[in-house]
Write an enzyme that holds these catalytic residues in place. Structure first.
Site, PDB file in Angstrom:
ATOM      1  N   HIS A 151      52.752  17.410  37.785  1.00 52.37           N
ATOM      2  CA  HIS A 151      52.760  18.098  39.248  1.00 52.37           C
ATOM      3  C   HIS A 151      53.572  19.174  38.968  1.00 52.37           C
ATOM      4  O   HIS A 151      54.660  19.103  38.846  1.00 52.37           O
ATOM      5  CB  HIS A 151      52.597  17.334  40.378  1.00 52.37           C
ATOM      6  CG  HIS A 151      52.621  18.003  41.601  1.00 52.37           C
ATOM      7  ND1 HIS A 151      51.621  19.146  41.826  1.00 52.37           N
ATOM      8  CD2 HIS A 151      53.551  18.006  42.624  1.00 52.37           C
ATOM      9  CE1 HIS A 151      51.975  19.671  43.106  1.00 52.37           C
ATOM     10  NE2 HIS A 151      53.201  18.929  43.624  1.00 52.37           N
ATOM     11  N   CYS A 167      49.536  16.267  46.910  1.00 54.34           N
ATOM     12  CA  CYS A 167      49.989  16.900  45.644  1.00 54.34           C
ATOM     13  C   CYS A 167      49.410  15.686  44.500  1.00 54.34           C
ATOM     14  O   CYS A 167      49.414  16.280  43.374  1.00 54.34           O
ATOM     15  CB  CYS A 167      51.531  17.182  45.459  1.00 54.34           C
ATOM     16  SG  CYS A 167      51.750  18.616  46.624  1.00 54.34           S
ATOM     17  N   ASN A 179      53.159  25.849  43.532  1.00 56.22           N
ATOM     18  CA  ASN A 179      52.782  24.579  43.632  1.00 56.22           C
ATOM     19  C   ASN A 179      51.283  24.587  44.266  1.00 56.22           C
ATOM     20  O   ASN A 179      51.172  25.256  45.526  1.00 56.22           O
ATOM     21  CB  ASN A 179      53.544  23.813  44.719  1.00 56.22           C
ATOM     22  CG  ASN A 179      53.301  22.512  44.956  1.00 56.22           C
ATOM     23  OD1 ASN A 179      52.013  22.069  44.704  1.00 56.22           O
ATOM     24  ND2 ASN A 179      54.189  21.787  45.427  1.00 56.22           N
TER      25      ASN A 179
HETATM   26  N1  ACO Z   1      65.078  32.345  50.166  1.00 56.87           N
HETATM   27  C1  ACO Z   1      66.216  32.495  50.396  1.00 56.87           C
HETATM   28  N2  ACO Z   1      67.046  31.359  51.043  1.00 56.87           N
HETATM   29  C2  ACO Z   1      66.314  30.183  51.173  1.00 56.87           C
HETATM   30  C3  ACO Z   1      64.884  30.072  51.255  1.00 56.87           C
HETATM   31  C4  ACO Z   1      64.229  31.317  50.592  1.00 56.87           C
HETATM   32  N3  ACO Z   1      62.859  31.215  50.355  1.00 56.87           N
HETATM   33  N4  ACO Z   1      64.601  28.884  51.494  1.00 56.87           N
HETATM   34  C5  ACO Z   1      65.740  28.154  52.066  1.00 56.87           C
HETATM   35  N5  ACO Z   1      66.550  29.034  51.800  1.00 56.87           N
HETATM   36  C6  ACO Z   1      68.173  28.770  52.344  1.00 56.87           C
HETATM   37  C7  ACO Z   1      68.271  27.939  53.320  1.00 56.87           C
HETATM   38  O1  ACO Z   1      68.005  28.355  54.601  1.00 56.87           O
HETATM   39  C8  ACO Z   1      69.674  27.414  53.261  1.00 56.87           C
HETATM   40  O2  ACO Z   1      70.587  28.116  53.768  1.00 56.87           O
HETATM   41  P1  ACO Z   1      72.099  27.771  54.569  1.00 56.87           P
HETATM   42  O3  ACO Z   1      72.672  27.137  53.456  1.00 56.87           O
HETATM   43  O4  ACO Z   1      72.263  28.989  55.040  1.00 56.87           O
HETATM   44  O5  ACO Z   1      71.351  26.778  55.599  1.00 56.87           O
HETATM   45  C9  ACO Z   1      69.582  27.444  51.623  1.00 56.87           C
HETATM   46  O6  ACO Z   1      68.732  28.372  51.135  1.00 56.87           O
HETATM   47  C10 ACO Z   1      69.642  26.077  51.035  1.00 56.87           C
HETATM   48  O7  ACO Z   1      68.422  25.574  51.369  1.00 56.87           O
HETATM   49  P2  ACO Z   1      67.930  24.175  50.827  1.00 56.87           P
HETATM   50  O8  ACO Z   1      66.690  23.570  51.513  1.00 56.87           O
HETATM   51  O9  ACO Z   1      69.202  23.266  50.906  1.00 56.87           O
HETATM   52  O10 ACO Z   1      67.787  24.489  49.337  1.00 56.87           O
HETATM   53  P3  ACO Z   1      67.345  23.655  48.216  1.00 56.87           P
HETATM   54  O11 ACO Z   1      68.344  24.028  46.893  1.00 56.87           O
HETATM   55  O12 ACO Z   1      67.169  22.257  48.414  1.00 56.87           O
HETATM   56  O13 ACO Z   1      66.098  24.179  47.554  1.00 56.87           O
HETATM   57  C11 ACO Z   1      63.816  23.708  47.762  1.00 56.87           C
HETATM   58  C12 ACO Z   1      64.826  24.259  48.738  1.00 56.87           C
HETATM   59  C13 ACO Z   1      63.408  24.611  46.730  1.00 56.87           C
HETATM   60  C14 ACO Z   1      62.384  23.615  48.891  1.00 56.87           C
HETATM   61  C15 ACO Z   1      63.829  22.284  47.132  1.00 56.87           C
HETATM   62  O14 ACO Z   1      64.591  21.480  48.184  1.00 56.87           O
HETATM   63  C16 ACO Z   1      62.778  21.697  46.695  1.00 56.87           C
HETATM   64  O15 ACO Z   1      62.047  22.312  45.758  1.00 56.87           O
HETATM   65  N6  ACO Z   1      62.446  20.684  47.165  1.00 56.87           N
HETATM   66  C17 ACO Z   1      61.076  20.144  46.848  1.00 56.87           C
HETATM   67  C18 ACO Z   1      60.127  20.290  47.691  1.00 56.87           C
HETATM   68  C19 ACO Z   1      58.881  20.259  47.003  1.00 56.87           C
HETATM   69  O16 ACO Z   1      58.554  20.984  45.831  1.00 56.87           O
HETATM   70  N7  ACO Z   1      57.807  19.962  47.788  1.00 56.87           N
HETATM   71  C20 ACO Z   1      56.467  20.389  47.528  1.00 56.87           C
HETATM   72  C21 ACO Z   1      55.489  19.403  47.775  1.00 56.87           C
HETATM   73  S1  ACO Z   1      55.992  17.757  47.532  1.00 56.87           S
HETATM   74  C22 ACO Z   1      55.748  17.615  45.797  1.00 56.87           C
HETATM   75  O17 ACO Z   1      54.988  18.461  45.437  1.00 56.87           O
HETATM   76  C23 ACO Z   1      56.574  16.853  45.162  1.00 56.87           C
END
Ligand code: ACO
Length: 322
Positions: A249, A114, A279
């Site tokens: 980004h 990224c 993304n």
């Molecule tokens: N739909 C519904 N529920 C979902 C989904 C979905 N698509 N994905 C995960 N969940 C659920 C999980 O299973 C979990 O359920 P549980 O509580 O029953 O176990 C719950 O939602 C919470 O999951 P988390 O992973 O803790 O959710 P979070 O609030 O952290 O959001 C996300 C997840 C959106 C991936 C976030 O952590 C994020 O944006 N992280 C940054 C990662 C990123 O952007 N990476 C890209 C590459 S790196 C970069 O570009 C910087």
């Protein structure tokens, strides 16, 4: 002084748009969850015949047209991608051929996921300023849809495909004039297991899918991005309040908000395309830059900060006066 100037920008997005509602029909998710946690409403998905090289070439053509520069005048192509069409040759050399650039120029890919566009821009800037030609194409292009595990709702909702490009030209300008003023790159290979592809290309003999521990990535992203932005501002002798625009980004609207808040940057100064593009990895910064240039928000003379963080981890930022 010799500086590298952003002379034109361009974009290419696959025709096919996939909405959150379409995804919700395939995996257990909802438009509401995706919008609330990420800000993403839709993403573009490459179709048959659309590859990293074809999208990159289309974005490059737009950037060349905007700069008023012919493909045969390009000396250097640096293409950032984590999804090259082939293990080799590089996608940059394919773009050179697709555009009809003069043979004998320099063309290569950089892999920093990224943050790839920041790595490519900083490399091209250094090469231009040390005499490897005067005109470069810097491209970020990705087809992440082909790396996704479409059964993993934690990752498949986050990414999209596309390409963005800039034409970078070295010119002799006054110190107060335009060009790239400062940039910094970083990497920390200790965090591989937080964001990686569990297979090729290369020595594993498998294709692999993207794997991510999202919450951990989020935490590192905000800290690393705030630090590198402050470093670049300090290098340029400027403060966050001097910035006209920040072009981050586009990983997640909450990362954009948290980083801007940490630096005291007003949200209306942050260019956001994550809602439309999701993304797109290395393509996201040049796609967002092009969107804001074309809709007239970013104007000549504006001070613009570009920043990104990605798998590796890798991260970086660059400050340009347009
Ligand atoms: N739909 C519904 N529920 C979902 C989904 C979905 N698509 N994905 C995960 N969940 C659920 C999980 O299973 C979990 O359920 P549980 O509580 O029953 O176990 C719950 O939602 C919470 O999951 P988390 O992973 O803790 O959710 P979070 O609030 O952290 O959001 C996300 C997840 C959106 C991936 C976030 O952590 C994020 O944006 N992280 C940054 C990662 C990123 O952007 N990476 C890209 C590459 S790196 C970069 O570009 C910087």
């Amino acid at each position: 002084m010799i500086r590298s100037l952003i002379r034109g920008t361009g974009s290419a997005l696959p025709a096919r748009v996939m909405t959150n509602a379409e995804l919700a029909a395939e995996v257990e998710t909802s438009d509401e969850w995706i919008v609330e946690r990420t800000g993403i409403r839709q993403r573009h998905i490459a179709g048959e015949g659309e590859t990293t090289a074809t999208l990159a070439a289309a974005a490059a053509r737009e950037a060349l047209a905007a700069a008023g520069i012919a493909a045969e005048d390009i000396d250097l192509i640096v293409l950032a991608t984590a999804t090259p069409d082939h293990t080799f040759p590089s996608s940059a050399t394919q773009v050179q051929a697709l555009l009809g650039c003069k043979p004998g120029g320099v063309a290569f890919d950089v892999a920093a996921v990224c943050s790839g566009f920041l790595y490519a821009l900083t490399t091209a800037d250094a090469l231009l300023r040390t005499g490897t030609g005067t005109k470069a194409l810097v491209i970020g292009a990705e087809v992440f849809s082909r790396l996704l595990d479409w059964e993993d709702r934690g990752t498949c909702v986050l990414f999209g495909d596309g390409a963005g490009a800039v034409v970078l030209c070295s010119e002799d300008v006054a110190e107060s004039g335009p060009g790239i003023l400062a940039s910094r790159l970083h990497a920390d290979g200790a965090h591989k297991d937080l964001l990686f592809v569990d297979g090729g290309p290369g020595t594993t003999g498998t294709v692999g899918k993207l794997r991510m521990k999202g919450r951990e990535v989020f935490r590192h992203a905000v800290v690393n991005l705030s630090e590198v932005l402050n470093e670049v501002l300090a290098d340029a002798g400027l403060a966050a309040g001097d910035l006209d625009w920040i072009v981050p980004h586009q990983a997640n609207a909450r990362i954009l908000d948290a980083t801007a808040r940490k630096l005291g940057i007003a949200p209306e100064r942050v260019v956001v395309t994550v809602d439309r593009h999701a993304n797109t990895s290395a393509a996201s910064v040049p796609l967002a830059l092009d969107a804001a240039v074309r809709d007239g928000r970013i104007k000549p003379g504006d001070l613009v900060m570009l920043e990104a963080m990605g798998g590796g981890f890798t991260w970086g930022a660059a400050l340009a006066r347009m």
